[in-house]
Write a protein that holds these residues in place. Structure first.
Motif, PDB file in Angstrom:
ATOM      1  N   VAL A 340       0.831  -1.208   0.000  1.00 58.24           N
ATOM      2  CA  VAL A 340       0.000   0.000   0.000  1.00 58.24           C
ATOM      3  C   VAL A 340       0.866   1.258   0.000  1.00 58.24           C
ATOM      4  O   VAL A 340       0.647   2.185  -0.791  1.00 58.24           O
ATOM      5  CB  VAL A 340      -0.948  -0.001   1.219  1.00 58.24           C
ATOM      6  N   THR A 344       1.723   4.282  -2.893  1.00 57.81           N
ATOM      7  CA  THR A 344       1.597   5.711  -2.600  1.00 57.81           C
ATOM      8  C   THR A 344       2.880   6.456  -2.939  1.00 57.81           C
ATOM      9  O   THR A 344       2.851   7.506  -3.604  1.00 57.81           O
ATOM     10  CB  THR A 344       1.248   5.922  -1.121  1.00 57.81           C
ATOM     11  N   PHE A 347       3.434   7.025  -6.512  1.00 60.03           N
ATOM     12  CA  PHE A 347       2.609   8.109  -7.050  1.00 60.03           C
ATOM     13  C   PHE A 347       3.159   9.462  -6.630  1.00 60.03           C
ATOM     14  O   PHE A 347       3.168  10.412  -7.415  1.00 60.03           O
ATOM     15  CB  PHE A 347       1.157   7.958  -6.593  1.00 60.03           C
ATOM     16  N   ASP A 377      -3.487   8.881  -5.440  1.00 57.80           N
ATOM     17  CA  ASP A 377      -3.028   8.151  -4.248  1.00 57.80           C
ATOM     18  C   ASP A 377      -2.277   9.090  -3.319  1.00 57.80           C
ATOM     19  O   ASP A 377      -1.105   9.383  -3.516  1.00 57.80           O
ATOM     20  CB  ASP A 377      -2.123   6.991  -4.672  1.00 57.80           C
ATOM     21  N   SER A 378      -2.978   9.574  -2.306  1.00 55.97           N
ATOM     22  CA  SER A 378      -2.340  10.420  -1.285  1.00 55.97           C
ATOM     23  C   SER A 378      -2.133   9.655   0.012  1.00 55.97           C
ATOM     24  O   SER A 378      -1.829  10.240   1.043  1.00 55.97           O
ATOM     25  CB  SER A 378      -3.198  11.663  -1.024  1.00 55.97           C
ATOM     26  N   ARG A 380      -3.395   5.552   1.606  1.00 56.53           N
ATOM     27  CA  ARG A 380      -4.529   4.844   2.210  1.00 56.53           C
ATOM     28  C   ARG A 380      -4.280   4.744   3.702  1.00 56.53           C
ATOM     29  O   ARG A 380      -3.278   4.164   4.144  1.00 56.53           O
ATOM     30  CB  ARG A 380      -4.691   3.451   1.597  1.00 56.53           C
ATOM     31  N   ARG A 407     -11.073   2.847   0.184  1.00 56.57           N
ATOM     32  CA  ARG A 407     -10.383   3.551   1.264  1.00 56.57           C
ATOM     33  C   ARG A 407     -11.391   4.262   2.160  1.00 56.57           C
ATOM     34  O   ARG A 407     -12.378   4.823   1.704  1.00 56.57           O
ATOM     35  CB  ARG A 407      -9.361   4.541   0.712  1.00 56.57           C
TER      36      ARG A 407
END
Length: 547
Positions: A340, A344, A347, A377-378, A380, A407
């Motif tokens: 995960v 992120t 990104f 995607d900041s 999750r 999310r």
């Protein structure tokens, strides 16, 4: 049972010791530092289910009350808000989704609980340089010549313990990200920002990179800037550029820099989390980037998983192989956290031009295109790991796991999932669960079969009615079902109109026992200690039934 050694007095080590004390197990906690170093905010984001764990040792409510509660996460591209979401609250939880409070203050509160717990012996200034073990215990050797022996060792000495990891023969593979992140705790007044997390892609005040802003107690805000690899904090502070960087966000307001630092983030995981009588936990076992607050929160979940299993094995309630499941479950959790957070980071910091082009396209379309918005995607945010594939879990065809939910959401209750919290006539569900194994029976279930299975199950076991625990039906329990809840409040099984043998088999699987063993006679007394109350003896095996 001989004392358990805990290496490292950070939050993971503190939690491990307090949870073991709750099971009546003595611990010796060793830390190489001369005393607690109250420096900086460090890990600030405490997730609801972790607060529940801390409440079981008398600290969760204090941490929550002193922290700043937030329920909304907002994401921006430049000056336009792309989306926001409010975090789900299944059941009727005792705590909000997230509370922000400095790690330093969390440690102080846990220290107060340790000071009041006679079963925890915290020793500073013990630099461990050697670890040896045999079939009966573990011995650690300190730099000053001190040698200490325990039944088990929970190794949670933080990320910088390569030498000790090497002694255990474990790899710590992974990689480090080139970009740095500047972190400042700033005390100031920002009206309207006090109860939400804000994430900015490519803002005018940090072009081409990101900024993350979290509210903290005492009108303090934690601001993280992505900065280039060669960033020099001292030079920026001396030139006045740091002050300009801060004012670009907060405006011309009075402010105080409480703490500042520069970090390089890592993504690493040991290949084994059980090494004989040593269980590796927290940052000593896994490192992830902080976007999503999965570091400390995952470490506390490691602590709970290790504590109840050590207590069960040490007290003879489960075989030694139960400790193998510590690796099975928590290594899988770490792999998911790495997957995960790596997505992120890829990104946020694209590793190649193709990824960078994709990111630019997604961000440019996201304000108007919901499909593109879902690809932003900041981070999750932290959530409990679901042990659906664990060797301790009995699957249910009636409650299949549908995979990772969107999310901010949680999966419906089922085998492997952390049970939602609900208040009932007997007390909060998660409080009751953490006293041992808990069997919940529907109205038409074979209650006699559940009682019989509980009576021959090693360790504290309780039988209650689903309607007593969940009168409003928030769990979605069915009349013919029997639910088995583990001591860490995860659902081990949901059985549909089960026989006595099926209940026993699911309980045996949940303790890795592989069979039934007599434990107590039917005329033994039934007692139960209130959740969160320190005890000088293990919780007594209990098999209570609904009236």
């Amino acid at each position: 049972m001989n004392p358990v050694l805990v290496l490292g007095a950070g939050p993971v080590g503190q939690t491990t010791a307090l949870l073991l004390a709750r099971w009546g197990v003595q611990t010796i906690v060793l830390d190489r530092r001369p005393a607690r170093d109250a420096i900086g905010s460090k890990a600030i984001c405490q997730q609801r289910d972790v607060l529940d764990i801390w409440e079981s040792v008398g600290a969760g409510r204090r941490i929550a009350d002193e922290g700043v509660t937030w329920t909304t996460a907002r994401t921006f591209f430049r000056d336009a808000e792309l989306f926001s979401y409010t975090l789900a609250e299944p059941g009727r939880p005792a705590f909000p989704p997230f509370v922000n409070i400095s790690q330093t203050r969390t440690e102080q509160i846990l220290d107060e609980r340790i000071a009041a717990e006679p079963l925890v012996d915290l020793r500073w200034g013990h630099h461990v340089v050697g670890i040896d073990q045999d079939d009966t215990g573990v011995e650690v050797r300190c730099a000053d010549g001190t040698a200490l022996r325990g039944s088990y060792l929970v190794f949670c000495a933080g990320s910088r313990c390569d030498e000790l990891r090497s002694m255990l023969g474990v790899d710590f593979a992974g990689h480090s990200f080139d970009d740095r992140f500047l972190i400042c705790d700033i005390r100031t007044d920002l009206p309207g920002w006090a109860h939400e997390r804000r994430f900015y892609f490519d803002p005018a005040w940090n072009p081409g990179r990101q900024v993350l802003i979290h509210p903290c107690p005492d009108s303090t805000f934690r601001i993280d800037w992505q900065v280039p690899a060669g960033y020099d904090l001292d030079a920026e502070a001396a030139s006045g550029a740091l002050d300009a960087r801060i004012r670009a966000i907060i405006g011309d307001r009075d402010h105080e820099i409480v703490w500042k630092s520069v970090y390089r983030f890592h993504s690493r995981l040991v290949d084994r989390m059980r090494c004989g009588r040593v269980l590796i936990a927290g940052d000593a076992a896994h490192l992830v980037s902080p976007f999503g607050a999965r570091g400390l929160n995952s470490g506390v979940a490691d602590a709970e998983n290790a504590a109840w299993k050590i207590a069960y094995v040490g007290n003879g309630w489960a075989p030694d192989t139960l400790l193998d499941s510590y690796h099975d479950e928590r290594h899988a959790a770490a792999l998911e956290n790495i997957a995960v957070t790596t997505a992120t980071m890829n990104f946020l910091v694209p590793p190649d031009e193709e990824s960078a082009t994709h990111r630019r396209d997604v961000l440019s379309r996201a304000a108007a295109d919901p499909a593109a918005r879902s690809l932003v995607d900041s981070g999750r945010l932290a959530e409990p790991f679901w042990y659906v594939d664990s060797p301790l879990t009995t699957s249910s065809p009636n409650r299949p796991f549908a995979g990772r939910p969107p999310r901010g959401a949680v999966p419906p209750p089922g085998p492997g999932v952390l049970v939602p919290d609900v208040p009932g006539s007997q007390g909060r569900l998660r409080e009751l669960a953490r006293d041992g194994f808990l069997l919940l029976t529907g109205r038409r279930a074979d209650i006699a079969a559940a009682r019989a299975a509980a009576s021959t199950t090693p360790g504290p076991t309780r039988v209650l009615g689903l309607d007593e625990i969940d009168p409003d039906g928030a769990l979605g329990g069915r009349p013919d079902e029997v639910w088995i809840i583990r001591p860490d409040a995860h659902i081990a099984a949901v059985l549909d109109h089960p026989t006595r043998h099926e209940i026993r088999a699911a309980l045996a699987r949940a303790t890795h026992s592989g069979g039934e063993r007599p434990w107590r006679t039917t005329d033994e007394s039934v007692t139960s200690r209130p959740s969160g109350t320190p005890s000088t003896a293990p919780p007594t095996g209990a098999s209570s039934t609904r009236s």
